[in-house]
Design an enzyme around this catalytic site. Sequence first.
Site, PDB file in Angstrom:
ATOM      1  N   ASP A  62      -0.027  10.659   3.783  1.00  0.00           N
ATOM      2  CA  ASP A  62      -1.450  10.295   4.350  1.00  0.00           C
ATOM      3  C   ASP A  62      -2.032  11.781   4.644  1.00  0.00           C
ATOM      4  O   ASP A  62      -3.268  11.922   4.732  1.00  0.00           O
ATOM      5  CB  ASP A  62      -1.372   9.292   5.486  1.00  0.00           C
ATOM      6  CG  ASP A  62      -1.300   7.905   4.988  1.00  0.00           C
ATOM      7  OD1 ASP A  62      -1.430   7.759   3.580  1.00  0.00           O
ATOM      8  OD2 ASP A  62      -0.997   7.261   5.557  1.00  0.00           O
ATOM      9  N   GLU A 106       0.805  -1.050  -0.063  1.00  0.00           N
ATOM     10  CA  GLU A 106       0.081  -0.055  -0.074  1.00  0.00           C
ATOM     11  C   GLU A 106       0.922   1.386  -0.047  1.00  0.00           C
ATOM     12  O   GLU A 106       0.558   2.237  -0.828  1.00  0.00           O
ATOM     13  CB  GLU A 106      -0.958  -0.144   0.986  1.00  0.00           C
ATOM     14  CG  GLU A 106      -1.847   1.128   1.438  1.00  0.00           C
ATOM     15  CD  GLU A 106      -2.734   1.209   2.509  1.00  0.00           C
ATOM     16  OE1 GLU A 106      -3.355   2.094   2.546  1.00  0.00           O
ATOM     17  OE2 GLU A 106      -2.692   0.394   3.361  1.00  0.00           O
ATOM     18  N   HIS A 107       1.920   1.313   0.962  1.00  0.00           N
ATOM     19  CA  HIS A 107       2.820   2.247   0.838  1.00  0.00           C
ATOM     20  C   HIS A 107       4.331   1.914   0.628  1.00  0.00           C
ATOM     21  O   HIS A 107       4.730   0.734   1.185  1.00  0.00           O
ATOM     22  CB  HIS A 107       2.896   3.131   2.364  1.00  0.00           C
ATOM     23  CG  HIS A 107       1.436   3.546   2.735  1.00  0.00           C
ATOM     24  ND1 HIS A 107       0.656   2.591   3.484  1.00  0.00           N
ATOM     25  CD2 HIS A 107       0.856   4.722   2.585  1.00  0.00           C
ATOM     26  CE1 HIS A 107      -0.331   3.562   3.807  1.00  0.00           C
ATOM     27  NE2 HIS A 107      -0.489   4.739   2.926  1.00  0.00           N
TER      28      HIS A 107
END
Length: 109
Positions: A58, A24-25
């Site tokens: 984020d 995801e990251h």
Amino acid sequence: QKGFAVLVGDIAEAVRVSDRIAPEHLEIQTADAQAVGESCANYGGLFIGAHAAEVLGDYGAGPNHVLPTAGTGKYTGGLSVHTFLRQRTWMRIDDLVAAQRQGGGSGGG
């Protein structure tokens, strides 16, 4: 229980492992972070260089907080305006004989 480490022999192997996982990251903090980042294909969000911390993506400077998880970065990206657009395809055939010639008459193109 949700984290792990992978020992690799070199950067190229690290990229292959990362692309297989499609995190995801993905933070790249290497001597040539830009080139390494450009060689990565599967991720939700890519953070290149020592100053591009994931937390900024984020909650501050990033384009999006809704990213693909569980390896889905292999075939989709983060939430964007494109997520809400409806793609439509259509076709029209006016000359059936010409269309069959063009496609070989076997349904293929």
